[in-house]
Design a protein around this motif. Sequence first.
Motif, PDB file in Angstrom:
ATOM      1  N   GLY A   1      -6.402  -4.064   1.688  1.00  0.00           N
ATOM      2  CA  GLY A   1      -7.265  -4.105   3.244  1.00  0.00           C
ATOM      3  C   GLY A   1      -5.999  -3.156   4.187  1.00  0.00           C
ATOM      4  O   GLY A   1      -6.841  -2.625   4.937  1.00  0.00           O
ATOM      5  N   SER A   2      -4.843  -4.494   3.891  1.00  0.00           N
ATOM      6  CA  SER A   2      -3.672  -3.989   4.719  1.00  0.00           C
ATOM      7  C   SER A   2      -3.397  -1.995   4.795  1.00  0.00           C
ATOM      8  O   SER A   2      -3.075  -0.884   5.751  1.00  0.00           O
ATOM      9  N   GLY A   3      -3.088  -1.990   3.169  1.00  0.00           N
ATOM     10  CA  GLY A   3      -3.357  -0.299   2.715  1.00  0.00           C
ATOM     11  C   GLY A   3      -5.123   0.271   2.880  1.00  0.00           C
ATOM     12  O   GLY A   3      -4.672   2.346   2.671  1.00  0.00           O
ATOM     13  N   ALA A   4      -5.786  -0.204   2.528  1.00  0.00           N
ATOM     14  CA  ALA A   4      -6.822   0.850   3.239  1.00  0.00           C
ATOM     15  C   ALA A   4      -6.501   0.872   4.593  1.00  0.00           C
ATOM     16  O   ALA A   4      -6.967   1.703   5.185  1.00  0.00           O
ATOM     17  N   ALA A   5      -6.350   0.292   5.448  1.00  0.00           N
ATOM     18  CA  ALA A   5      -6.326   0.570   7.073  1.00  0.00           C
ATOM     19  C   ALA A   5      -5.093   1.782   7.152  1.00  0.00           C
ATOM     20  O   ALA A   5      -5.642   1.861   8.362  1.00  0.00           O
ATOM     21  N   VAL A   6      -4.578   2.169   6.131  1.00  0.00           N
ATOM     22  CA  VAL A   6      -3.955   3.279   6.271  1.00  0.00           C
ATOM     23  C   VAL A   6      -4.677   4.249   6.602  1.00  0.00           C
ATOM     24  O   VAL A   6      -5.199   4.709   6.042  1.00  0.00           O
ATOM     25  N   PRO A   7      -4.264   5.076   7.718  1.00  0.00           N
ATOM     26  CA  PRO A   7      -5.641   6.688   8.149  1.00  0.00           C
ATOM     27  C   PRO A   7      -5.180   7.143   6.721  1.00  0.00           C
ATOM     28  O   PRO A   7      -4.149   7.742   6.032  1.00  0.00           O
ATOM     29  N   THR A   8      -6.711   8.519   6.477  1.00  0.00           N
ATOM     30  CA  THR A   8      -6.316   9.404   5.032  1.00  0.00           C
ATOM     31  C   THR A   8      -5.037   9.805   6.013  1.00  0.00           C
ATOM     32  O   THR A   8      -4.981  10.374   4.603  1.00  0.00           O
ATOM     33  N   ARG A   9      -5.924  10.938   6.640  1.00  0.00           N
ATOM     34  CA  ARG A   9      -4.670  12.010   7.273  1.00  0.00           C
ATOM     35  C   ARG A   9      -3.568  11.700   8.298  1.00  0.00           C
ATOM     36  O   ARG A   9      -4.546  11.137   9.275  1.00  0.00           O
ATOM     37  N   THR A  10      -2.493  11.236   7.242  1.00  0.00           N
ATOM     38  CA  THR A  10      -1.536  10.772   8.937  1.00  0.00           C
ATOM     39  C   THR A  10      -0.603  11.020   7.390  1.00  0.00           C
ATOM     40  O   THR A  10       0.044  11.648   7.009  1.00  0.00           O
ATOM     41  N   GLY A  11       1.360  11.625   8.561  1.00  0.00           N
ATOM     42  CA  GLY A  11       2.470  11.885   7.853  1.00  0.00           C
ATOM     43  C   GLY A  11       2.850  10.674   6.388  1.00  0.00           C
ATOM     44  O   GLY A  11       2.237  10.223   6.201  1.00  0.00           O
ATOM     45  N   ALA A  12       3.941  11.502   6.287  1.00  0.00           N
ATOM     46  CA  ALA A  12       3.987  11.198   5.074  1.00  0.00           C
ATOM     47  C   ALA A  12       4.763   9.593   5.319  1.00  0.00           C
ATOM     48  O   ALA A  12       4.021   8.934   4.395  1.00  0.00           O
ATOM     49  N   PRO A  13       5.476   9.421   6.226  1.00  0.00           N
ATOM     50  CA  PRO A  13       5.945   8.175   6.198  1.00  0.00           C
ATOM     51  C   PRO A  13       4.858   6.801   5.800  1.00  0.00           C
ATOM     52  O   PRO A  13       4.547   5.748   4.687  1.00  0.00           O
ATOM     53  N   LEU A  14       3.865   6.932   6.365  1.00  0.00           N
ATOM     54  CA  LEU A  14       2.793   6.118   6.662  1.00  0.00           C
ATOM     55  C   LEU A  14       1.994   6.485   5.434  1.00  0.00           C
ATOM     56  O   LEU A  14       1.346   4.914   4.628  1.00  0.00           O
ATOM     57  N   ARG A  15       2.081   7.548   4.541  1.00  0.00           N
ATOM     58  CA  ARG A  15       1.314   7.566   3.396  1.00  0.00           C
ATOM     59  C   ARG A  15       1.930   7.028   1.961  1.00  0.00           C
ATOM     60  O   ARG A  15       2.125   6.299   1.569  1.00  0.00           O
ATOM     61  N   ARG A  16       3.090   7.013   2.390  1.00  0.00           N
ATOM     62  CA  ARG A  16       4.395   6.036   1.203  1.00  0.00           C
ATOM     63  C   ARG A  16       4.155   4.772   1.976  1.00  0.00           C
ATOM     64  O   ARG A  16       4.235   3.812   0.399  1.00  0.00           O
TER      65      ARG A  16
ATOM     66  N   GLY B   1       1.201   3.619   2.900  1.00  0.00           N
ATOM     67  CA  GLY B   1      -0.157   3.033   1.953  1.00  0.00           C
ATOM     68  C   GLY B   1      -0.148   2.805   0.122  1.00  0.00           C
ATOM     69  O   GLY B   1      -0.105   1.833  -0.125  1.00  0.00           O
ATOM     70  N   ALA B   2       0.777   3.869   0.263  1.00  0.00           N
ATOM     71  CA  ALA B   2       1.210   4.054  -1.865  1.00  0.00           C
ATOM     72  C   ALA B   2       1.749   2.143  -2.150  1.00  0.00           C
ATOM     73  O   ALA B   2       1.319   1.746  -2.920  1.00  0.00           O
ATOM     74  N   VAL B   3       2.850   1.844  -1.478  1.00  0.00           N
ATOM     75  CA  VAL B   3       3.368   0.437  -2.035  1.00  0.00           C
ATOM     76  C   VAL B   3       2.101  -0.413  -1.305  1.00  0.00           C
ATOM     77  O   VAL B   3       2.411  -1.702  -2.405  1.00  0.00           O
ATOM     78  N   LEU B   4       1.546  -0.184  -0.534  1.00  0.00           N
ATOM     79  CA  LEU B   4       0.958  -1.625  -0.246  1.00  0.00           C
ATOM     80  C   LEU B   4      -0.251  -1.494  -1.715  1.00  0.00           C
ATOM     81  O   LEU B   4      -0.024  -2.748  -2.150  1.00  0.00           O
ATOM     82  N   TRP B   5      -0.960  -0.291  -1.473  1.00  0.00           N
ATOM     83  CA  TRP B   5      -1.972  -0.355  -2.901  1.00  0.00           C
ATOM     84  C   TRP B   5      -1.389  -0.940  -4.113  1.00  0.00           C
ATOM     85  O   TRP B   5      -1.726  -1.357  -5.128  1.00  0.00           O
ATOM     86  N   THR B   6      -0.488  -0.580  -4.219  1.00  0.00           N
ATOM     87  CA  THR B   6       0.565  -0.440  -6.231  1.00  0.00           C
ATOM     88  C   THR B   6       0.483  -2.693  -5.491  1.00  0.00           C
ATOM     89  O   THR B   6       0.585  -2.912  -6.826  1.00  0.00           O
ATOM     90  N   ALA B   7       1.440  -3.085  -4.610  1.00  0.00           N
ATOM     91  CA  ALA B   7       1.143  -4.438  -4.516  1.00  0.00           C
ATOM     92  C   ALA B   7      -0.025  -5.078  -5.008  1.00  0.00           C
ATOM     93  O   ALA B   7      -0.085  -6.112  -5.270  1.00  0.00           O
ATOM     94  N   GLY B   8      -0.994  -4.342  -4.621  1.00  0.00           N
ATOM     95  CA  GLY B   8      -2.305  -4.611  -3.845  1.00  0.00           C
ATOM     96  C   GLY B   8      -2.728  -5.042  -5.658  1.00  0.00           C
ATOM     97  O   GLY B   8      -3.254  -5.736  -6.827  1.00  0.00           O
ATOM     98  N   VAL B   9      -2.496  -3.715  -6.249  1.00  0.00           N
ATOM     99  CA  VAL B   9      -2.439  -4.090  -8.140  1.00  0.00           C
ATOM    100  C   VAL B   9      -1.612  -4.367  -8.743  1.00  0.00           C
ATOM    101  O   VAL B   9      -2.296  -5.733  -9.502  1.00  0.00           O
ATOM    102  N   ALA B  10      -1.163  -5.496  -8.680  1.00  0.00           N
ATOM    103  CA  ALA B  10       0.127  -5.986  -9.098  1.00  0.00           C
ATOM    104  C   ALA B  10      -0.683  -7.576  -8.550  1.00  0.00           C
ATOM    105  O   ALA B  10      -0.637  -9.079  -8.897  1.00  0.00           O
TER     106      ALA B  10
END
Length: 344
Positions: free
Chosen positions: A102-117, A119-128
């Motif tokens: 849910g935290s990864g999904a809360a990151v806006p779709t159109r945002t800067g590279a730092p927040l994209r990274r 979100g990517a870390v959060l969703w990867t942790a979510g897969v684990a």
Amino acid sequence: MTVAPDPPAVPDLDARLADWEAAGLVTPAQAAGIRRHEGLAGARAGADRRVGWRPWLAEVVGYVGAAFALGALVLILDDLWDRLAVGGRLTLAALLTVLVLGSGAAVPTRTGAPLRRLGAVLWTAGVAGTAWTAALLLDGVLDLPERWLTVGTAGTALTVALVLLARRGHAPVQLAALLAAGVLGVALIDAVAPLPPSETAVGALLLGLGTAWALAGAGGWLGPPRVAEVAGAALALVATQVLAAAPSPLPGLWLGLVLAAGVAALSVPTGRPHLLLVGAAGLFVVVPRLVFELFADTLGAPVTLLAVGLLLILLAVGLARVRGLARDAGPAAGPTLRVGGADG
């Protein structure tokens, strides 16, 4: 009567260029050339100044918070895990997984590279976390046989990773999906075969998976494309080394040599330096092994040195050719649209 012209869509085009560049659809040189042609260079600099340090601060705060949360989780699990029943363990794992996803999904779709990274870390942790939750459910609640436990865990993680990847093509999520797919394939062979899988079976499976993954990235069906190409080619080369671990290593080594040389050669006319590096790394691994397998102790060392020297020369020439092609095609080329492109 004078009609005022429509305001230029500078922010929209600039945002799309940033998305295309992050997804690997256009190179930084191509994006810069399009911005210069459309008069967006000043707008881009102004946007960067407006954004300032806030996204970077948000990323750092997010990572620090994740580190504190992970440390607290380790302490809690070390103290309470043995005393928790199966239901408590499953509930805790599921809640943590849902929270991270849910935290990864809360990151806006159109945002800067730092927040994209972030979100990517959060969703990867979510897969684990999904794999962890599935393992607890299949083992502790459903009491699945051990040979099918890995199949169910990897299959669940792969399904969630593919869903997340279809929504936002984060590179770490794609790598998690590839890892889950490889584990699932090997676990399926181990579950259905009467004997443990041989090196040939595992190598053939990984070779097919890596080749399909790289082709899906090159065709635009899997994003980010560059990540898919590199990961798939690297997995295919690793598969040849698994094949070389068989009692007869020469077929795997020859296949690895052909595949690595093909990947390196393909990178020059297509202007893909990332494939050149993968192919060169494969050649540096395969060629010495093949030389010693063929010549043993007679001419192994000098021939290996000669082969490595020639490979270094070819790598230098290839890098020069690829960079020259990228320079020639850079500013003048427009964006290459791909189906399935996404942010990194």
